[in-house]
Design a protein around this motif. Structure first.
Motif, short mmCIF file in Angstrom:
data_model
loop_
_atom_site.label_atom_id
_atom_site.label_comp_id
_atom_site.label_asym_id
_atom_site.label_seq_id
_atom_site.Cartn_x
_atom_site.Cartn_y
_atom_site.Cartn_z
N LEU A 23 0.83 -1.20 0.00
CA LEU A 23 0.00 0.00 0.00
C LEU A 23 0.86 1.25 0.00
N PHE A 24 1.97 1.22 0.72
CA PHE A 24 2.89 2.35 0.74
C PHE A 24 3.42 2.63 -0.67
N VAL A 25 3.83 1.59 -1.36
CA VAL A 25 4.36 1.74 -2.73
C VAL A 25 3.25 2.20 -3.68
N TRP A 26 2.10 1.54 -3.63
CA TRP A 26 1.00 1.90 -4.54
C TRP A 26 0.59 3.35 -4.36
N ARG A 27 0.43 3.79 -3.11
CA ARG A 27 -0.06 5.15 -2.88
C ARG A 27 0.95 6.18 -3.33
N LEU A 28 2.22 5.90 -3.17
CA LEU A 28 3.24 6.84 -3.66
C LEU A 28 3.16 7.00 -5.17
N THR A 29 2.74 5.95 -5.86
CA THR A 29 2.68 6.02 -7.33
C THR A 29 1.37 6.62 -7.84
N ALA A 30 0.42 6.90 -6.96
CA ALA A 30 -0.90 7.39 -7.40
C ALA A 30 -0.81 8.62 -8.30
N PRO A 31 0.01 9.64 -7.99
CA PRO A 31 0.07 10.80 -8.89
C PRO A 31 0.55 10.45 -10.29
N PHE A 32 1.39 9.45 -10.42
CA PHE A 32 1.88 9.07 -11.76
C PHE A 32 0.77 8.45 -12.61
N TRP A 33 -0.08 7.63 -11.99
CA TRP A 33 -1.17 7.01 -12.75
C TRP A 33 -2.17 8.06 -13.21
N ALA A 34 -2.24 9.17 -12.48
CA ALA A 34 -3.20 10.21 -12.85
C ALA A 34 -2.82 10.93 -14.14
N VAL A 35 -1.54 10.90 -14.52
CA VAL A 35 -1.12 11.62 -15.73
C VAL A 35 -1.01 10.71 -16.95
N LEU A 36 -1.15 9.40 -16.75
CA LEU A 36 -1.06 8.49 -17.89
C LEU A 36 -2.38 8.46 -18.66
N ARG A 37 -2.29 8.23 -19.95
CA ARG A 37 -3.50 8.18 -20.77
C ARG A 37 -4.24 6.87 -20.60
N TRP A 38 -3.52 5.77 -20.47
CA TRP A 38 -4.15 4.45 -20.31
C TRP A 38 -3.57 3.77 -19.07
N PRO A 39 -3.86 4.25 -17.89
CA PRO A 39 -3.23 3.72 -16.68
C PRO A 39 -3.59 2.27 -16.40
N VAL A 40 -4.85 1.87 -16.62
CA VAL A 40 -5.25 0.50 -16.34
C VAL A 40 -4.52 -0.47 -17.27
N ALA A 41 -4.44 -0.11 -18.55
CA ALA A 41 -3.75 -0.97 -19.51
C ALA A 41 -2.27 -1.11 -19.16
N VAL A 42 -1.65 -0.01 -18.76
CA VAL A 42 -0.23 -0.07 -18.38
C VAL A 42 -0.03 -0.94 -17.15
N SER A 43 -0.91 -0.79 -16.15
CA SER A 43 -0.78 -1.59 -14.94
C SER A 43 -1.01 -3.07 -15.23
N LEU A 44 -1.93 -3.36 -16.14
CA LEU A 44 -2.16 -4.75 -16.54
C LEU A 44 -0.91 -5.33 -17.18
N GLY A 45 -0.26 -4.54 -18.04
CA GLY A 45 0.98 -5.01 -18.66
C GLY A 45 2.06 -5.28 -17.64
N ILE A 46 2.18 -4.39 -16.64
CA ILE A 46 3.19 -4.59 -15.59
C ILE A 46 2.87 -5.84 -14.79
N GLY A 47 1.61 -6.02 -14.42
CA GLY A 47 1.23 -7.20 -13.66
C GLY A 47 1.46 -8.48 -14.44
N ALA A 48 1.15 -8.45 -15.74
CA ALA A 48 1.36 -9.64 -16.57
C ALA A 48 2.83 -9.98 -16.67
N LEU A 49 3.68 -8.99 -16.90
CA LEU A 49 5.11 -9.23 -16.98
C LEU A 49 5.65 -9.78 -15.66
N ALA A 50 5.16 -9.25 -14.55
CA ALA A 50 5.60 -9.73 -13.24
C ALA A 50 5.25 -11.20 -13.06
#
Length: 372
Positions: free
Chosen positions: A145-172
């Motif tokens: 939660l500490f890591v996720w919340r720190l990244t919250a402002p970055f997701w707000a500026v991305l055009r496709w944040p859900v798609a990017v997060s899905l790609g990161i989760g899939a690669l992980a």
């Protein structure tokens, strides 16, 4: 709501007084009243978290119990993560938000990580080291939660944040060795649920709570129960823990990605169905949602302490159908007590400390030397 919906007369008057002046002198917005819907969701979700942790004690020899265990694990943490993301939508890194992040997440993690390490030293691992970068038992969620919340402002500026997060989760999910430092495998695999929560709006929850959707949610769970009972012997629980990659479970990356995708889809459907059935009005249990962090941090001591001390082994009848039902009811009752206002007040010095002495009174960063 967007500012474009405000009357022109209001816009002509300029910004509110609280927003006047340079950004570093703006006052934080006034606290909002709690929404009973989300407190209800947190309380019900924390009951499922405890259920998922206590069922392994009596799962042996019962296919039905294992099916229930698998079903709970398919969506209980996605619910918690998604709601955490939704409640983090306003996080922009203001000084008051950073103080809250440090005192409400980072400090409890440090204190309880040490406490859980001591518990494990007393139990089955007397040589376990103090290692703050490798979270113990339930503590992974706080550091995540500490890591996720720190990244919250970055997701707000991305055009496709859900798609990017899905790609990161899939690669992980197909990258071996990630579960070393700070439980990164789980941090990244659960990340899409946090980002979905960030991008969710109040009208989405209102849509979920419409009557036709609730009827569909009941049908989803009615179908999920027999399906899980049928599938449970052939699906290892490791897939639901999200602690290792597909290759580390003996599956090649391509079919591993397919399985992870199917699991993610099932988790999304079950999460939506659960949130659809959460009551939206204030109930007797609503105020318990505010104490869900206490229940989360404390229940592990009871379950692990019972296992290490042999408490559960002294009552073999807990492995009977009646014993399992009783264990579930007792677990819910204990979690209710751990989330009660009294427990929250008693635990506040370590779960919600003020620590005003540790922060600058003006909330500004300390001045440093500029470049000459």
């Amino acid at each position: 709501m967007s500012s474009s919906t405000q009357p022109a007369s209001l816009l002509a008057k300029g910004p509110p007084a609280a927003l006047a002046g340079p950004p570093d002198q703006r006052e934080p917005p006034p606290p909002r009243s709690r929404d009973p819907y989300f407190d209800n969701a947190k309380y019900l979700a924390i009951l499922l978290v405890a259920l998922g942790h206590v069922l392994p004690v009596v799962v042996e020899g019962s296919r039905a119990t294992r099916a229930l265990y698998m079903l709970v694990y398919a969506f209980h943490m996605p619910v918690f993560v998604l709601v955490s993301g939704y409640l983090s939508r306003g996080f922009t890194g203001r000084p008051d938000q950073l103080r809250r992040l440090l005192t409400g997440v980072a400090l409890p993690y440090l204190l309880f990580e040490v406490a859980y390490t001591l518990l494990m030293r007393w139990g089955l691992q007397p040589e376990r080291p103090y290692d703050l970068l490798h979270p113990t038992y339930v503590m992974w969620f706080l550091i995540a939660l500490f890591v996720w919340r720190l990244t919250a402002p970055f997701w707000a500026v991305l055009r496709w944040p859900v798609a990017v997060s899905l790609g990161i989760g899939a690669l992980a999910s197909v990258t071996p060795g990630l579960d070393g430092v700070v439980g990164m495998q789980r941090v990244l695999q659960f990340l899409p649920f946090f980002v979905i929560g960030l991008r969710t709006r109040p009208e989405h929850f209102r849509l979920l709570r419409r009557r036709p959707v609730r009827v569909a949610a009941v049908l989803v769970f009615a179908g999920a129960l027999p399906f899980t009972y049928w599938a449970t012997p052939s699906i290892p629980m490791t897939w639901f823990y999200r602690t290792v990659s597909a290759q580390e479970m003996g599956v090649a990356w391509a079919p591993g990605l397919l399985r992870v995708g199917v699991l993610f889809g099932c988790s999304v459907v079950l999460t939506a169905a659960f949130l659809s059935l959460v009551p939206g009005r204030a109930l007797w249990c609503t105020r318990l949602g505010a104490g869900s962090v206490c229940g989360y941090l404390l229940h592990g001591f009871l379950i692990r302490g019972g296992q290490y001390s042999g408490f559960f082994d002294r009552f073999p009848w807990l492995g009977t159908p009646g014993g399992r039902v009783l264990l579930v009811l007792v677990t819910f009752a204990v979690m209710t007590l751990l989330c009660a206002p009294l427990a929250r007040r008693l635990m506040r010095p370590v779960t919600e400390p003020e620590l005003a002495w540790a922060f600058r009174p003006d909330g500004r960063p300390a001045a440093g030397r500029g470049r000459r």
